[in-house]
Write a protein that holds these residues in place. Structure first.
Motif, PDB file in Angstrom:
ATOM      1  N   SER A  70      12.970  47.927  58.799  1.00  0.00           N
ATOM      2  CA  SER A  70      13.791  47.335  59.857  1.00  0.00           C
ATOM      3  C   SER A  70      14.839  46.390  59.279  1.00  0.00           C
ATOM      4  O   SER A  70      15.881  46.154  59.897  1.00  0.00           O
ATOM      5  CB  SER A  70      12.907  46.587  60.860  1.00  0.00           C
ATOM      6  N   SER A  71      14.565  45.830  58.108  1.00  0.00           N
ATOM      7  CA  SER A  71      15.501  44.883  57.498  1.00  0.00           C
ATOM      8  C   SER A  71      16.071  45.378  56.179  1.00  0.00           C
ATOM      9  O   SER A  71      16.925  44.716  55.592  1.00  0.00           O
ATOM     10  CB  SER A  71      14.808  43.529  57.272  1.00  0.00           C
ATOM     11  N   VAL A  72      15.593  46.515  55.704  1.00  0.00           N
ATOM     12  CA  VAL A  72      16.101  47.091  54.464  1.00  0.00           C
ATOM     13  C   VAL A  72      16.407  48.569  54.712  1.00  0.00           C
ATOM     14  O   VAL A  72      15.959  49.156  55.697  1.00  0.00           O
ATOM     15  CB  VAL A  72      15.094  46.945  53.298  1.00  0.00           C
ATOM     16  N   CYS A  91      15.254  50.377  47.587  1.00  0.00           N
ATOM     17  CA  CYS A  91      15.389  49.607  48.821  1.00  0.00           C
ATOM     18  C   CYS A  91      16.657  48.769  48.722  1.00  0.00           C
ATOM     19  O   CYS A  91      16.835  48.012  47.758  1.00  0.00           O
ATOM     20  CB  CYS A  91      14.172  48.718  49.032  1.00  0.00           C
ATOM     21  N   LEU A  92      17.525  48.897  49.690  1.00  0.00           N
ATOM     22  CA  LEU A  92      18.814  48.218  49.692  1.00  0.00           C
ATOM     23  C   LEU A  92      18.813  47.101  50.721  1.00  0.00           C
ATOM     24  O   LEU A  92      18.351  47.279  51.850  1.00  0.00           O
ATOM     25  CB  LEU A  92      19.920  49.219  50.016  1.00  0.00           C
ATOM     26  N   MET A  93      19.360  45.939  50.324  1.00  0.00           N
ATOM     27  CA  MET A  93      19.433  44.788  51.215  1.00  0.00           C
ATOM     28  C   MET A  93      20.854  44.237  51.197  1.00  0.00           C
ATOM     29  O   MET A  93      21.359  43.865  50.134  1.00  0.00           O
ATOM     30  CB  MET A  93      18.438  43.710  50.768  1.00  0.00           C
ATOM     31  N   LEU A  94      21.474  44.192  52.344  1.00  0.00           N
ATOM     32  CA  LEU A  94      22.844  43.699  52.462  1.00  0.00           C
ATOM     33  C   LEU A  94      22.905  42.228  52.843  1.00  0.00           C
ATOM     34  O   LEU A  94      23.968  41.610  52.792  1.00  0.00           O
ATOM     35  CB  LEU A  94      23.611  44.528  53.496  1.00  0.00           C
ATOM     36  N   LEU A 112       8.620  43.644  39.147  1.00  0.00           N
ATOM     37  CA  LEU A 112       9.761  44.178  39.889  1.00  0.00           C
ATOM     38  C   LEU A 112      10.371  45.314  39.083  1.00  0.00           C
ATOM     39  O   LEU A 112      10.726  45.145  37.917  1.00  0.00           O
ATOM     40  CB  LEU A 112      10.788  43.077  40.136  1.00  0.00           C
ATOM     41  N   HIS A 113      10.514  46.468  39.717  1.00  0.00           N
ATOM     42  CA  HIS A 113      11.034  47.665  39.054  1.00  0.00           C
ATOM     43  C   HIS A 113      12.482  47.891  39.467  1.00  0.00           C
ATOM     44  O   HIS A 113      12.815  47.825  40.653  1.00  0.00           O
ATOM     45  CB  HIS A 113      10.196  48.886  39.439  1.00  0.00           C
ATOM     46  N   PHE A 114      13.333  48.200  38.462  1.00  0.00           N
ATOM     47  CA  PHE A 114      14.752  48.414  38.731  1.00  0.00           C
ATOM     48  C   PHE A 114      15.254  49.649  37.982  1.00  0.00           C
ATOM     49  O   PHE A 114      14.973  49.829  36.802  1.00  0.00           O
ATOM     50  CB  PHE A 114      15.590  47.212  38.282  1.00  0.00           C
ATOM     51  N   ALA A 184      21.597  43.664  47.308  1.00  0.00           N
ATOM     52  CA  ALA A 184      20.421  43.559  46.443  1.00  0.00           C
ATOM     53  C   ALA A 184      19.650  44.866  46.523  1.00  0.00           C
ATOM     54  O   ALA A 184      19.733  45.595  47.522  1.00  0.00           O
ATOM     55  CB  ALA A 184      19.534  42.392  46.878  1.00  0.00           C
ATOM     56  N   PHE A 185      18.915  45.161  45.457  1.00  0.00           N
ATOM     57  CA  PHE A 185      18.105  46.375  45.479  1.00  0.00           C
ATOM     58  C   PHE A 185      16.867  46.170  44.613  1.00  0.00           C
ATOM     59  O   PHE A 185      16.808  45.287  43.752  1.00  0.00           O
ATOM     60  CB  PHE A 185      18.904  47.582  44.967  1.00  0.00           C
TER      61      PHE A 185
END
Length: 717
Positions: A70-72, A91-94, A112-114, A184-185
């Motif tokens: 709902s938020s990402v 997961c993308l966060m604006l 945290l995985h990137f 952010a991701f």
């Protein structure tokens, strides 16, 4: 009949396999000695992949939680390097998002995985964000975070150790508010409990490397795992760990002593994991069943050395893992060695058998390293093993089984460094600086000293010591001098042109026989730099260029400009420096009031007791006239008005005189040079710094300017 034949074959097979059964019984440890497995109260994974995607190997025991989108947003990218799973998810966060996880009390691993790639058409350079847990800032990204020279791999896992004193662990992702379109991701989040006091030891007192004082971690410290290495062994994957999914890497990429005097050894004894000191679950059994050691050598000062990239501005916890795995070691004193961290002795009499009172018993030692001073670029933390001079060790050489390095949060609860996805800097192989290159090394030191006109007098004396220390080394040609080209950031020519606006004349700050110097900036304008571009027609060749990198990459002092990196693309020879000079140091504890080192040295010069503050190594080894000449020109470099300070050429001519005085060149020759270098002959040795006079010097060198070609054209001084 058939049954009898079958039974006969069965009996024969049993007899044939009997020897292998006995061999297996001798090799395989019994179940009673098997290492106990830690069962974490919290073991959860939040994966941004779709629910129908295959579960990652290594987390079969983890509980996978679905993410509230709902938020990402879930975004995708194609990974051409992975044929089996070409589609990756993130997961993308604006906007700022708080993820709250219900957990038990106690310390936790937060991983945290990137995968920093372009997702769904987004610009990866806009992935500018920070991540925090409670009051601790863990990660901050910038444009330089996505340079191809910085990621340690194309997939980064950043591991943190945080403490929870409640039932909620809140992770906050905050896109940058300074850049339009920033986001952010993250690809995956792991939360795994760890045993109490495994790494976070609030009440423990740690040894501070190179300092007589101790260090206390306190109860408000978070940690970031920088390196976890199985020395001499293979990679230990997360599932092979003892319940906490820690990954141990090989040491090949960090090991520096590659001239054949080290060896990997395997355990000759049974490793008793149940007797692990001082805490259980500290490392998997595999860490202690292999090690590196130094072979028997006639060079008693030989060291095995590793170097690990870290960030400036922090303290670090270094944990070294030891286990005596040789069957010939049966008592104290049979394997004794030294341990060094950043050239500081942290163990002068390391005896693993004595520490554990037996063989096959693992143990670890913790140390704190202070890298809290501010700096730019990459800092390297070195760990070395060496023999003890006059040691009575009978059999064994130094040994190390494993190590871990953790960054400690600073006073403002910050862990974020300039390389959020790790750092990749190509190490240069060792090579020997031979006699014909040593003069060039001396010239570089002189150039650094003279170019920094505000350098303090005490630092000048240290440089003087190095100059004559190099001279004494030339007289001992049999001694081995291994040097490294060091570690530097490797720039592309495109990055250099971008930093200097394609070598714009407006950014030119100096020129000379060596080439030109430009000011510039990198990392989106955040970091100011000075770029030295060699003239291809100059006398400096590739060997001298490598020598310059070797020396300057090791020079780290508050009064010296630090080398950041270099570029050799398109046959260029370019060096990149930090442009600023920090204020001079202070002397405090031995004096009633703090004074500048430069002021104190000048005071001693005026009082006539300058010889009392020089390096003790130099006492009795310097010709008096040589010392006076050097002191006079160094003092002149410290005058307040820049117009009254000597040029580079003036400094070099006077140092040539000092060298001749020290080497005992014929009196007539010295007298001739002295007449031209000195302003008067009444004994006070006031050095002339008249540009016209210095240009007419006739020194003994038949080819003046070849060695010092860098400053023959002092334009832009």
């Amino acid at each position: 009949m058939t049954t009898e034949t079958r039974n006969g074959k069965s009996l024969l097979a049993s007899i044939l396999y009997l020897p292998f059964f006995f061999i297996a019984c001798c090799i395989l440890p019994s179940s009673a000695d098997k290492q106990s497995y830690y069962i974490p109260p919290d073991n959860m994974v939040f994966d941004c992949s779709p629910p129908d995607s295959s579960h990652d190997v290594g987390f079969l025991d983890s509980k996978r939680y679905e993410i509230d989108f709902s938020s990402v947003s879930r975004v995708y990218a194609i990974d051409p390097s992975n044929q089996e799973k070409p589609r990756i998810s993130a997961c993308l966060m604006l906007k700022q998002v708080n993820w709250s996880f219900t957990v038990s009390d106690g310390p936790k691993f937060l991983r945290l995985h990137f995968k920093p790639v372009t997702y769904s058409g987004l610009d990866v350079s806009k992935a500018l964000f920070s991540i925090s847990v409670g009051s601790f800032k863990l990660i901050t990204t910038s444009e330089s975070s996505y340079s191809k020279y910085f990621p340690i791999t194309d997939y980064a896992i950043r591991e943190f150790c945080v403490n929870t004193d409640g039932q909620i662990l809140k992770v906050t992702f905050t896109p940058s508010s300074q850049v339009s379109g920033a986001y952010a991701f993250v690809n995956k989040i792991e939360i795994v409990s760890m045993p109490s006091k495994l790494y976070m030891q609030e009440d423990a007192s740690f040894s501070l490397a190179g300092q007589p004082s101790s260090y206390s971690m306190g109860n408000s410290t978070a940690l970031e795992m920088m390196h976890r290495v199985n020395i001499g062994g293979d990679v230990i994957s997360g599932p092979e760990d003892i319940g906490m999914f820690r990954r141990w890497t090989r040491d090949d990429d960090y090991f520096m002593s590659d001239d054949g005097n080290t060896s990997i050894v395997e355990s000759e004894v049974e490793v008793k994991s149940s007797l692990l000191k001082p805490a259980a679950y500290v490392a998997p059994l595999q860490v202690y069943t292999s090690a590196r050691t130094i072979l028997q050598t006639t060079e008693s000062k030989y060291r095995a050395r590793w170097a690990f990239p870290v960030d400036y501005g922090f303290y670090y916890l270094v944990r070294l893992h030891f286990c005596e795995i040789s069957r010939i070691i049966k008592r104290d004193g049979q394997r004794v060695f030294r341990v060094y961290i950043n050239n500081q002795t942290v163990e002068d009499h390391a005896d693993v058998f004595n520490w554990t009172h037996g063989v096959g018993i693992p143990i670890y030692k913790d140390y704190i390293v202070n890298f809290s001073n501010y700096g730019e670029g990459v800092k390297y933390l070195s760990i070395a093993l060496g023999s003890t001079n006059g040691s009575f060790a009978k059999y064994g050489s130094p040994i190390l089984n494993g190590l871990e390095i953790f960054k400690l949060s600073d006073f403002s609860n910050n862990l974020a460094g300039p390389h959020p996805f790790g750092v990749k800097v190509a190490p240069h192989s060792y090579f020997s600086i031979r006699d014909d290159a040593e003069r060039h090394v001396m010239v570089i030191v002189v150039m650094v000293f003279a170019a920094l006109l505000l350098a303090c007098y005490a630092i000048g004396l240290l440089g003087f010591g190095y100059l004559f220390y190099s001279q004494s080394n030339r007289q001992q040609k049999s001694s081995k001098q291994d040097q490294s080209l060091g570690y530097c950031r490797i720039f592309t020519i495109a990055e250099i042109k971008s930093a200097t606006n394609n070598f714009a004349d407006a950014l030119l700050i100096g020129t000379g026989g060596f080439g030109t110097v430009y000011k510039g900036s990198i990392d989106g304008g955040i970091t100011s730099i000075a770029v030295k571009r060699a003239n291809r027609s100059s006398h400096q060749g590739l060997k001298e260029f490598q020598t310059e990198i070797s020396l300057l990459s090791k020079l780290r002092h508050s009064h010296l400009v630090s080398l950041i990196g270099y570029c050799t693309e398109e046959k260029e020879m370019i060096l990149v420096y930090e442009p600023a000079v920090t204020p001079m140091g202070e002397i405090g504890e031995d004096e009633h009031e703090k004074v500048s080192l430069a002021e104190w040295a000048l005071h001693c010069c005026q009082m006539g007791n300058l010889d009392q503050i020089i390096d003790p190594y130099l006492k009795g080894k310097i010709a008096p006239d040589c010392f006076k000449t050097f002191a006079a020109i160094a003092r002149k470099c410290l005058v307040d008005r820049g117009s009254e300070r000597p040029t580079m050429g003036d400094v070099l001519w006077n140092l040539e005189l000092a060298m001749q005085q020290h080497e005992g060149v014929g009196g007539q020759e010295v007298s001739r040079v002295q007449k031209e270098a000195n302003g008067t002959m009444n004994g006070d040795l006031r050095i002339m710094i008249d540009n016209h006079r210095s240009s007419g010097f006739d020194i003994s060198d038949p080819n003046p300017g070849v060695e010092f070609s860098d400053i023959m054209v002092p334009t832009g001084r």
